[in-house]
Design a protein around this motif. Structure first.
Motif, short mmCIF file in Angstrom:
data_model
loop_
_atom_site.label_atom_id
_atom_site.label_comp_id
_atom_site.label_asym_id
_atom_site.label_seq_id
_atom_site.Cartn_x
_atom_site.Cartn_y
_atom_site.Cartn_z
N SER A 59 1.11 -1.22 0.00
CA SER A 59 0.23 -0.26 -0.32
C SER A 59 1.25 0.94 0.01
N GLU A 60 2.37 1.17 0.83
CA GLU A 60 3.17 2.24 0.81
C GLU A 60 3.22 2.62 -0.61
N LEU A 61 3.60 1.58 -1.27
CA LEU A 61 4.63 1.73 -2.46
C LEU A 61 3.10 2.07 -3.77
N VAL A 62 2.26 2.15 -3.62
CA VAL A 62 0.73 1.77 -4.24
C VAL A 62 0.45 3.68 -4.14
N GLU A 63 1.02 4.29 -2.77
CA GLU A 63 0.66 5.28 -2.39
C GLU A 63 1.63 6.17 -3.04
N LEU A 64 2.85 5.93 -3.30
CA LEU A 64 4.07 6.81 -3.60
C LEU A 64 4.14 6.80 -5.36
N PHE A 65 2.45 5.88 -5.51
CA PHE A 65 2.77 6.17 -7.52
C PHE A 65 1.97 7.45 -7.66
N ASP A 66 0.79 7.51 -6.64
CA ASP A 66 -0.15 7.99 -6.26
C ASP A 66 0.41 9.97 -6.05
N PHE A 67 1.14 9.88 -5.22
CA PHE A 67 1.95 11.39 -5.09
C PHE A 67 2.67 11.73 -6.21
N THR A 68 3.69 10.23 -6.88
CA THR A 68 4.00 10.59 -7.94
C THR A 68 3.26 11.63 -8.98
N ASP A 69 2.15 11.13 -9.01
CA ASP A 69 1.00 11.56 -10.30
C ASP A 69 0.19 12.32 -9.66
N ALA A 70 0.46 12.53 -8.73
CA ALA A 70 -0.14 14.64 -7.99
C ALA A 70 1.41 15.22 -8.14
N ILE A 71 2.30 15.25 -8.44
CA ILE A 71 3.22 15.89 -8.25
C ILE A 71 2.52 17.22 -9.11
N HIS A 72 2.64 18.31 -9.14
CA HIS A 72 2.18 19.48 -10.91
C HIS A 72 3.39 19.54 -11.75
N LEU A 73 3.01 19.74 -12.79
CA LEU A 73 3.70 20.01 -13.58
C LEU A 73 3.52 21.29 -14.54
N PRO A 74 4.01 22.25 -13.82
CA PRO A 74 3.36 23.61 -14.38
C PRO A 74 4.19 23.79 -15.80
N THR A 75 3.54 24.99 -16.54
CA THR A 75 3.19 24.78 -18.17
C THR A 75 4.82 25.33 -18.95
N ALA A 76 4.97 25.43 -18.00
CA ALA A 76 6.30 26.28 -18.30
C ALA A 76 7.62 25.48 -18.17
N VAL A 77 7.46 24.47 -17.27
CA VAL A 77 7.98 23.59 -17.45
C VAL A 77 8.16 22.18 -18.15
N ALA A 78 6.16 21.52 -18.86
CA ALA A 78 5.98 20.95 -19.84
C ALA A 78 6.69 21.36 -20.89
N ASN A 79 6.95 23.28 -21.08
CA ASN A 79 6.85 23.71 -22.35
C ASN A 79 8.29 23.71 -22.76
N TYR A 80 9.35 23.32 -20.83
CA TYR A 80 10.91 23.28 -21.35
C TYR A 80 11.28 21.67 -21.63
N ILE A 81 9.82 20.85 -21.25
CA ILE A 81 10.24 19.43 -21.52
C ILE A 81 10.02 19.35 -23.46
N ALA A 82 9.37 20.14 -23.74
CA ALA A 82 9.17 19.48 -25.20
C ALA A 82 9.76 20.49 -26.21
N ARG A 83 10.13 21.31 -25.78
CA ARG A 83 11.38 21.89 -26.15
C ARG A 83 13.00 20.77 -26.32
#
Lengths: 461, 358
Positions: free
Chosen positions: B232-256
């Motif tokens: 359950s803790e592992l799954v919880e970590l997966f959920d936490f990871t998914d809930a990390i916010h990816l800001p638009t500027a960073v997404a744009n940086y990844i895309a570029r």
């Protein structure tokens, strides 16, 4: 830190970015406008000076250009999230600021830097070096253009072909003078008139060419020849009349009958010629009638009475002297000796400025490139190889003729002046103006061009 | 050759749906960090002197990505994966790849059996049906066998004779390959490489680490490890990871950044134009975003920053760039090119006006 405070900082940052964009665009637009304004001012000052004070109103346009630049920066080139990302990097919050702008969360807002100074330092400073670099030069140019002196507008109409027209007009005036003196035959007069009119017509619209110059020269020489011929007849008549008048005087030796007869024939011949051309139109009526009466069969029948004869000869001599004066005046004009060419009035003799001393002035050398009386030293002939000047055979120049003017006809031996018989170098000691005739010698335009080309160092080197 | 440890057979743990549209609370992040710290600390006890490697492995695990470890023999690659399975309490299978290994040896095969007096084909699962599959020396197997992993890695299921069998959740393929002794090996095809979220070069250890190993490990045996994270803790970590916010500027940086790996793109630097034949796929961008999220969680952040992207870029992009022969002649490799990309691609597109300076 409250969310609204964060928003305020973000707005401040975005406004600063907008100001930077305005400075960028404003510098480019302002520079372009100032250059255009300066150029317009220069054009106006040079070409349409009447519009000068009004063109300054165009300077207001720079305000319009800057206003337009500001208007366009309303929509900044950077989006809000880009500004937030830059501010985030500046405050080193590791993306938290970006996150809170997209997903506000009060419990994370406290993790942002709380020190206001840090936020303040994150806002970029305005250092308009680029703006100043762009604007300075165009501004100086525009200001410089405003201070350029205004060109004086000339209200006088532009004259074209004035030299040609002036030459034609002079010829026309000379012809009128000659016509007045009735020195030409009717046919010749008409022909000359026609040619002068044609020349006047041609020089009105087209520039003066060397052919026209030569036409002017030829016409003037033609008139001069007529004047010289008339002068010779007149001189002959004057000489004969003077000798005949002198022979009647009691204190002079008695003239032989043959000599007297020859002189009478010369006088008659000259008067006949003058009458044929209408040259005796200005003769007093009494004298004219008397002459017409006396001249029968081409011979002059002088009165037998010595008193009458003397009176007639005196009247005739007086008349011929007057005519001679008039003719001399005309000859001066015909020789192109005009006011301005000679230093003083009366220095014109036979078309040359005799009395002045312009030959001693620098830059007044004639075709010999030195004073007329200077020693001529001949060395070896120059090597003609590489000479670019192409020799051309020029027509015989009218003025190249030696002095063939008839100064007077007399029976006695000429009076010799010490200055004339002395060697050339010594002559100047006697007469400082010696050699001026050569010095002031004039060349026809075509000859002048040839001489110029010959000495033109740019062509020969 | 197949082998398995004594762990439980493959099992499936239920995945929770991450909370969408809501930022993780500081308490959640703190809890996630304590869990990952616990995991990393135990891993560090098993594998000495490889802190950075362990962090990348943890990032890959939280991003639910497959991992390819490349390094010389004896550096602890296999031990690392075995330790991970023990610490997470997940089922573990090890497959030693050899040239004669067949797909059926991995996936499993239907076998004719008599059940209740009737004969029928019964599917016998292979070693791939485990939470953690160690594909040791993966490049020694034939391409046919390697490709057997394709569907499993991407779709997390296998299909045999038209019958699809789901794999347990979570499912990780942890592969190793040896950069030397390449004779008789089959380099992994690009499609297969692209499915590995990370390719990590395992570096050698320092003399201090070696000294510690020989003084604390008898016969090189690792310490006894116990499970530190429950399911359950592992799954919880997966959920936490998914809930990390990816800001638009960073997404744009990844895309570029990913876009700049393509030599035909305008934003590609000169070196990429000269040395790269094919750039990274969209899967690389997805992997970058996912692993950056995991990196942020490990660092106790509720969001991804530019630093997290830079942290994982080498491991994500390095094996996805297909270089031209000119690169080798000029002495460029893919990691050097990724470093170059990180240097030239700005965090935020555009630039601030020249009249403004911070």
């Amino acid at each position: 830190m409250p969310i609204d405070t964060i928003d305020r900082w973000i707005n401040r940052y975005a406004s600063r970015i907008r100001l930077g964009e305005f400075l960028k665009r404003g510098a480019e637009w302002g520079a372009a406008y100032l250059f255009a304004f300066g150029a317009t001012v220069l054009v106006v000052k040079m070409l349409i000076p009447q519009a000068w004070p009004h063109v300054l109103w165009l300077g207001v346009g720079v305000v319009v250009a800057l206003a337009a630049a500001w208007w366009l920066t309303r929509k900044p080139s950077q989006t809000r999230w880009q500004s937030v990302a830059r501010l985030d990097a500046a405050i080193n919050s590791g993306g938290l600021l970006m996150t809170l702008c997209e997903r506000p969360a009060d419990d994370w807002a406290d993790r942002l830097p709380q020190i206001e100074r840090l936020w303040h330092e994150a806002i970029p400073r305005v250092r308009p070096r680029r703006f100043a670099g762009y604007i300075t030069l165009p501004l100086l140019f525009a200001l410089g253009a405003c201070f350029v002196p205004l060109r004086n507008a000339s209200t006088a109409p532009t004259l074209y072909n004035t030299v040609g027209q002036q030459a034609a007009q002079e010829l026309e005036e000379l012809l009128n003078e000659i016509e007045k003196e009735q020195l030409l035959g009717e046919d010749e007069e008409q022909q000359l008139k026609k040619e002068v009119e044609k020349l006047t017509e041609e020089t009105r619209d087209t520039p003066l060419t060397h052919e026209k110059w030569e036409t002017v020269d030829a016409l003037r020489e033609r008139m001069k020849v007529r004047l010289e011929t008339a002068a010779m007849s007149l001189a002959k008549a004057r000489g004969a009349a003077a000798l005949l008048a002198d022979s009647n005087l009691s204190d002079t030796p008695q003239m032989s009958l043959e000599r007297s007869e020859q002189l009478e024939n010369d006088l008659a011949e000259s008067l006949q010629k003058m009458m044929q051309k209408g040259g005796l139109a200005g003769v007093p009526k009494d004298l004219k009638e008397q002459l017409q009466r006396l001249m029968k069969n081409g011979k002059l029948q002088m009165p037998k009475d010595a008193g009458d004869r003397q009176e007639l000869l005196d009247e005739l001599k007086e008349y011929l002297d007057k005519e001679n004066d008039k003719l001399n005046e005309l000859r001066k004009k015909c020789s192109g000796c005009k006011s301005g060419q000679c230093d003083k009035e009366g220095e014109c003799e036979g078309g040359q400025c005799e009395g002045n001393k312009s030959g001693s002035r620098p830059g007044k050398g004639g075709i010999t490139r030195g004073r007329g009386d200077a020693d001529l030293t001949f060395g070896d002939e120059s090597d003609r190889q590489g000479a670019k000047f192409k020799e051309v055979v020029l027509p015989k120049g009218f003025r190249d003729q030696p002095k063939d003017e008839v100064l007077g006809v007399q029976k006695r031996a000429p009076d010799e002046e010490a200055a004339e018989v002395a060697p050339r170098a010594a002559r100047q000691d006697v007469d400082p103006a010696a050699g001026q005739a050569t010095w002031n010698r004039k060349l026809s335009p075509r000859h002048r061009n040839s001489v110029r080309r010959y000495f033109d160092s740019r062509e020969t080197n | 050759m197949l082998s398995s440890d004594e762990g439980p057979p493959g099992k499936t743990v239920s995945a929770r749906v991450p909370v969408a549209g809501k930022l993780l609370s500081p308490a959640d992040v703190q809890r996630a960090r304590s869990l990952t710290d616990r995991l990393l600390a135990e891993l560090g006890r098993a594998i000495l002197g490889q802190a950075e490697l362990l962090e990348l492995v943890a990032i890959s695990l939280l991003a639910r990505g497959h991992l390819l470890l490349e390094g010389l023999p004896g550096l602890g690659k296999t031990e690392l994966i075995k330790s991970l399975s023990r610490l997470l309490g997940l089922s573990f299978r090890r497959v030693q790849f050899t040239p004669d290994l067949l797909p059926g040896d991995i996936i499993g095969s239907p076998i004719l059996e008599e059940v209740d007096g009737r004969r029928r084909l019964v599917f016998h699962t292979g070693p791939i049906f485990a939470n953690l599959v160690l594909a040791d020396e993966i490049n020694r197997a034939s391409p046919k066998t390697q490709s057997a992993l394709l569907e499993a890695m991407q779709e997390r299921r296998v299909t045999v004779l038209g019958e699809t069998h789901p794999l347990p959740f979570p499912f990780f393929v942890l592969a190793t390959q040896n950069p030397i002794e390449l004779e008789g090996t089959y380099p992994l095809p690009e499609a297969q490489l692209d499915r590995f979220t990370f390719k990590i070069n395992v570096p050698g250890v320092s003399s201090e680490t070696l000294q510690e190993i020989i003084t604390t490990r008898r016969q090189g045996e690792p310490p006894e490890l116990t499970q530190v994270l429950s399911e359950s803790e592992l799954v919880e970590l997966f959920d936490f990871t998914d809930a990390i916010h990816l800001p638009t500027a960073v997404a744009n940086y990844i895309a570029r950044l990913v876009s700049a790996t393509h030599p035909t793109r305008d934003e590609a630097p000169d070196e990429v134009r000269r040395f790269v034949k094919f750039g990274a796929s969209p899967r690389a961008a997805i992997a970058l975003a996912g692993t950056a999220r995991a990196a942020a969680l490990i660092h106790g952040k509720p969001n991804v920053g530019f630093d997290e992207v830079r942290r994982v870029a080498r491991s994500v992009l390095g094996h996805r760039l297909i270089l031209d022969y000119a690169a080798r002649l000029e002495g460029w490799d893919s990691l050097k090119l990724v470093d170059r990309l990180l240097a030239v691609v700005p965090d935020v597109s555009g630039s601030i006006p020249e009249d403004l300076r911070a």
